[in-house]
Design an enzyme around this catalytic site. Structure first.
Site, PDB file in Angstrom:
ATOM      1  N   ASP A  17       0.831  -1.208   0.000  1.00  0.00           N
ATOM      2  CA  ASP A  17       0.000   0.000   0.000  1.00  0.00           C
ATOM      3  C   ASP A  17       0.863   1.255   0.000  1.00  0.00           C
ATOM      4  O   ASP A  17       1.971   1.264   0.537  1.00  0.00           O
ATOM      5  CB  ASP A  17      -0.899  -0.029   1.256  1.00  0.00           C
ATOM      6  CG  ASP A  17      -2.051   0.936   1.144  1.00  0.00           C
ATOM      7  OD1 ASP A  17      -2.303   1.470   0.041  1.00  0.00           O
ATOM      8  OD2 ASP A  17      -2.703   1.176   2.166  1.00  0.00           O
ATOM      9  N   GLY A  18       0.309   2.322  -0.569  1.00  0.00           N
ATOM     10  CA  GLY A  18       0.964   3.632  -0.516  1.00  0.00           C
ATOM     11  C   GLY A  18       1.576   4.068  -1.833  1.00  0.00           C
ATOM     12  O   GLY A  18       2.222   5.122  -1.905  1.00  0.00           O
ATOM     13  N   ARG A  30      -0.446   8.397 -10.606  1.00  0.00           N
ATOM     14  CA  ARG A  30      -0.559   7.255  -9.689  1.00  0.00           C
ATOM     15  C   ARG A  30       0.106   5.993 -10.259  1.00  0.00           C
ATOM     16  O   ARG A  30       0.728   5.231  -9.538  1.00  0.00           O
ATOM     17  CB  ARG A  30      -2.040   6.952  -9.409  1.00  0.00           C
ATOM     18  CG  ARG A  30      -2.738   8.016  -8.594  1.00  0.00           C
ATOM     19  CD  ARG A  30      -4.183   7.614  -8.340  1.00  0.00           C
ATOM     20  NE  ARG A  30      -4.255   6.357  -7.626  1.00  0.00           N
ATOM     21  CZ  ARG A  30      -4.144   6.229  -6.304  1.00  0.00           C
ATOM     22  NH1 ARG A  30      -3.982   7.302  -5.567  1.00  0.00           N
ATOM     23  NH2 ARG A  30      -4.209   5.053  -5.741  1.00  0.00           N
ATOM     24  N   HIS A  34       2.733   2.720  -8.903  1.00  0.00           N
ATOM     25  CA  HIS A  34       2.595   1.258  -9.010  1.00  0.00           C
ATOM     26  C   HIS A  34       3.824   0.644  -9.684  1.00  0.00           C
ATOM     27  O   HIS A  34       4.251  -0.453  -9.332  1.00  0.00           O
ATOM     28  CB  HIS A  34       1.328   0.895  -9.780  1.00  0.00           C
ATOM     29  CG  HIS A  34       0.080   1.360  -9.094  1.00  0.00           C
ATOM     30  ND1 HIS A  34      -0.152   1.159  -7.757  1.00  0.00           N
ATOM     31  CD2 HIS A  34      -1.002   2.046  -9.551  1.00  0.00           C
ATOM     32  CE1 HIS A  34      -1.323   1.689  -7.422  1.00  0.00           C
ATOM     33  NE2 HIS A  34      -1.848   2.238  -8.493  1.00  0.00           N
ATOM     34  N   THR A  63     -10.565  -7.265  -5.104  1.00  0.00           N
ATOM     35  CA  THR A  63     -11.809  -7.298  -5.894  1.00  0.00           C
ATOM     36  C   THR A  63     -12.428  -5.892  -5.955  1.00  0.00           C
ATOM     37  O   THR A  63     -13.223  -5.606  -6.841  1.00  0.00           O
ATOM     38  CB  THR A  63     -12.823  -8.289  -5.280  1.00  0.00           C
ATOM     39  OG1 THR A  63     -12.837  -8.109  -3.853  1.00  0.00           O
ATOM     40  CG2 THR A  63     -12.444  -9.732  -5.561  1.00  0.00           C
ATOM     41  N   ASN A  65     -10.542  -3.115  -6.235  1.00  0.00           N
ATOM     42  CA  ASN A  65      -9.670  -2.206  -6.990  1.00  0.00           C
ATOM     43  C   ASN A  65     -10.139  -1.930  -8.424  1.00  0.00           C
ATOM     44  O   ASN A  65      -9.651  -1.014  -9.075  1.00  0.00           O
ATOM     45  CB  ASN A  65      -8.218  -2.716  -7.023  1.00  0.00           C
ATOM     46  CG  ASN A  65      -7.485  -2.509  -5.725  1.00  0.00           C
ATOM     47  OD1 ASN A  65      -6.601  -3.277  -5.367  1.00  0.00           O
ATOM     48  ND2 ASN A  65      -7.829  -1.457  -4.988  1.00  0.00           N
ATOM     49  N   TRP A  66     -11.141  -2.711  -8.887  1.00  0.00           N
ATOM     50  CA  TRP A  66     -11.693  -2.409 -10.218  1.00  0.00           C
ATOM     51  C   TRP A  66     -12.346  -1.033 -10.232  1.00  0.00           C
ATOM     52  O   TRP A  66     -12.589  -0.471 -11.307  1.00  0.00           O
ATOM     53  CB  TRP A  66     -12.728  -3.465 -10.633  1.00  0.00           C
ATOM     54  CG  TRP A  66     -12.154  -4.833 -10.796  1.00  0.00           C
ATOM     55  CD1 TRP A  66     -12.302  -5.882  -9.938  1.00  0.00           C
ATOM     56  CD2 TRP A  66     -11.338  -5.318 -11.872  1.00  0.00           C
ATOM     57  NE1 TRP A  66     -11.623  -6.977 -10.407  1.00  0.00           N
ATOM     58  CE2 TRP A  66     -11.028  -6.667 -11.595  1.00  0.00           C
ATOM     59  CE3 TRP A  66     -10.834  -4.742 -13.040  1.00  0.00           C
ATOM     60  CZ2 TRP A  66     -10.242  -7.449 -12.449  1.00  0.00           C
ATOM     61  CZ3 TRP A  66     -10.050  -5.516 -13.881  1.00  0.00           C
ATOM     62  CH2 TRP A  66      -9.765  -6.849 -13.580  1.00  0.00           C
ATOM     63  N   ARG A  68     -11.049   1.667  -9.368  1.00  0.00           N
ATOM     64  CA  ARG A  68     -10.068   2.712  -9.705  1.00  0.00           C
ATOM     65  C   ARG A  68     -10.308   3.181 -11.146  1.00  0.00           C
ATOM     66  O   ARG A  68     -11.003   2.518 -11.903  1.00  0.00           O
ATOM     67  CB  ARG A  68      -8.650   2.157  -9.591  1.00  0.00           C
ATOM     68  CG  ARG A  68      -8.308   1.560  -8.247  1.00  0.00           C
ATOM     69  CD  ARG A  68      -7.747   2.624  -7.352  1.00  0.00           C
ATOM     70  NE  ARG A  68      -7.581   2.146  -5.997  1.00  0.00           N
ATOM     71  CZ  ARG A  68      -6.393   2.041  -5.401  1.00  0.00           C
ATOM     72  NH1 ARG A  68      -5.297   2.327  -6.061  1.00  0.00           N
ATOM     73  NH2 ARG A  68      -6.318   1.670  -4.135  1.00  0.00           N
ATOM     74  N   SER A 196      -8.076  -4.910   5.419  1.00  0.00           N
ATOM     75  CA  SER A 196      -8.575  -4.779   4.038  1.00  0.00           C
ATOM     76  C   SER A 196      -8.869  -6.097   3.332  1.00  0.00           C
ATOM     77  O   SER A 196      -8.486  -6.292   2.181  1.00  0.00           O
ATOM     78  CB  SER A 196      -7.589  -3.953   3.194  1.00  0.00           C
ATOM     79  OG  SER A 196      -7.521  -2.657   3.694  1.00  0.00           O
ATOM     80  N   GLU A 207       0.609 -12.444  13.302  1.00  0.00           N
ATOM     81  CA  GLU A 207       1.113 -11.216  13.902  1.00  0.00           C
ATOM     82  C   GLU A 207       1.057 -10.141  12.819  1.00  0.00           C
ATOM     83  O   GLU A 207       1.194 -10.441  11.629  1.00  0.00           O
ATOM     84  CB  GLU A 207       2.577 -11.399  14.343  1.00  0.00           C
ATOM     85  CG  GLU A 207       2.761 -12.417  15.437  1.00  0.00           C
ATOM     86  CD  GLU A 207       2.162 -11.966  16.765  1.00  0.00           C
ATOM     87  OE1 GLU A 207       2.185 -10.751  17.049  1.00  0.00           O
ATOM     88  OE2 GLU A 207       1.654 -12.832  17.505  1.00  0.00           O
TER      89      GLU A 207
HETATM   90  C1  FPP Z   1      -2.251   0.059  -3.231  1.00  0.00           C
HETATM   91  O1  FPP Z   1      -1.692   1.355  -3.183  1.00  0.00           O
HETATM   92  C2  FPP Z   1      -1.680  -0.652  -4.339  1.00  0.00           C
HETATM   93  C3  FPP Z   1      -2.369  -1.205  -5.363  1.00  0.00           C
HETATM   94  C4  FPP Z   1      -3.843  -1.160  -5.469  1.00  0.00           C
HETATM   95  C5  FPP Z   1      -1.672  -1.876  -6.465  1.00  0.00           C
HETATM   96  C6  FPP Z   1      -0.431  -2.616  -6.045  1.00  0.00           C
HETATM   97  C7  FPP Z   1       0.220  -3.127  -7.251  1.00  0.00           C
HETATM   98  C8  FPP Z   1       1.544  -3.204  -7.398  1.00  0.00           C
HETATM   99  C9  FPP Z   1       2.522  -2.845  -6.364  1.00  0.00           C
HETATM  100  C10 FPP Z   1       2.087  -3.750  -8.652  1.00  0.00           C
HETATM  101  C11 FPP Z   1       2.287  -5.205  -8.448  1.00  0.00           C
HETATM  102  C12 FPP Z   1       2.957  -5.771  -9.550  1.00  0.00           C
HETATM  103  C13 FPP Z   1       3.270  -7.056  -9.600  1.00  0.00           C
HETATM  104  C14 FPP Z   1       4.056  -7.493 -10.737  1.00  0.00           C
HETATM  105  C15 FPP Z   1       2.870  -8.042  -8.579  1.00  0.00           C
HETATM  106  P1  FPP Z   1      -2.637   2.591  -3.384  1.00  0.00           P
HETATM  107  O2  FPP Z   1      -2.753   2.872  -4.837  1.00  0.00           O
HETATM  108  O3  FPP Z   1      -3.935   2.333  -2.686  1.00  0.00           O
HETATM  109  O4  FPP Z   1      -1.854   3.735  -2.669  1.00  0.00           O
HETATM  110  P2  FPP Z   1      -2.508   4.975  -1.918  1.00  0.00           P
HETATM  111  O5  FPP Z   1      -3.262   4.412  -0.742  1.00  0.00           O
HETATM  112  O6  FPP Z   1      -1.315   5.766  -1.508  1.00  0.00           O
HETATM  113  O7  FPP Z   1      -3.387   5.687  -2.908  1.00  0.00           O
END
Ligand code: FPP
Length: 239
Positions: A17-18, A30, A34, A63, A65-66, A68, A196, A207
């Site tokens: 996350d983040g 954004r 990623h 599920t 995250n669609w 976005r 989440s 833990e």
């Molecule tokens: C959450 O951060 C992150 C995601 C919804 C996507 C995570 C995906 C990746 C790290 C890419 C993974 C790639 C592979 C190859 C496994 P956020 O967007 O919610 O961050 P925020 O809370 O700061 O907005």
């Protein structure tokens, strides 16, 4: 300091996350967060394997995250495509390192080419036994439980399972993580204190370590510090 090899978790889950905030702080889009997050994922996976951890589960796409923006979803799908293609190309190396890749979550809604790649990569690594990487993609913990209930209910209806034989162990066999130990430790970066919908069934005695660091900034040393915190915990499993 190297984490104590005698007190390492067998299975670590990470909620990546983040990424969005990381990008925003730098005036970037954004999706660029990623992209950095995907680099962290690769690096931490390798580091965990070097330390001797056997199982990792990374929460990559829920599920929910669609919801976005289509642009962001497309960018994340591209990162999966890239990783899967790379995993196919590195088949030999993965075999040498004995890395098994599993994608946990619902296959529906995923683009057809990604489903094909997933099937090939899972099949190509299914004999590997040293390091297990699960990537939670289109995953929801409640959804996983409901889908297990549906599978078990079907078997009950067909007379293959007696209702009184449904136990915690049997139920675990219907989870995506069947055959793997439950996560001993779950790490959530980025300052959020939520689980989440991640590994709801499997995390009963996990833990947790919560840290403020945004996922793209998460270093190998940060990971080691999480291992130290874990080693200092007194796990009683309710006893
Ligand atoms: C959450 O951060 C992150 C995601 C919804 C996507 C995570 C995906 C990746 C790290 C890419 C993974 C790639 C592979 C190859 C496994 P956020 O967007 O919610 O961050 P925020 O809370 O700061 O907005």
């Amino acid at each position: 300091m190297q984490p104590n090899p005698d007190n390492l978790p067998r299975h670590v889950g990470i909620i990546m996350d983040g990424n969005g905030r990381w990008a925003k702080q730098r005036g970037l889009d954004r999706w660029q967060g990623h992209t950095e997050g995907a680099k962290t994922f690769r690096r931490i996976g390798e580091h965990a394997a070097d330390l001797g951890i056997r199982h990792m589960t990374f929460y990559a796409f829920s599920t929910e995250n669609w919801n976005r923006s289509p642009r962001e979803v497309a960018a994340i799908m591209d990162l999966f495509r890239e990783y899967l293609t790379e995993a196919r190309e590195r088949k030999k190396e993965n075999e040498e390192k004995q890395i098994r890749l599993r994608f946990i979550g619902r296959r529906d809604r995923l683009p057809a080419d990604i489903i094909k790649l997933i099937e090939k990569v899972e099949k190509g690594t299914q004999e590997c036994e040293r390091f297990f990487i699960n990537i939670a993609l289109n995953y929801g913990g409640r959804d996983e439980i409901v889908s297990a209930v549906q599978k078990i209910a079907l078997k009950v209806r067909n007379g293959e399972i007696n209702p009184e034989d449904i136990s915690e162990n049997l139920f675990s066999d219907y989870m995506y993580t069947a055959g793997q130990p439950d996560p001993d430790l779950i790490i959530r970066p980025s300052g959020e204190f939520r689980t989440s919908n991640f590994l709801l069934w499997q995390s009963a005695y996990s833990e947790y370590v919560f840290t403020d660091i945004l996922w793209p900034d998460f270093t190998n040393d940060d990971f080691d510090r999480c291992m130290e915190q874990y080693a200092g915990r007194n796990r009683r499993f309710g006893k």
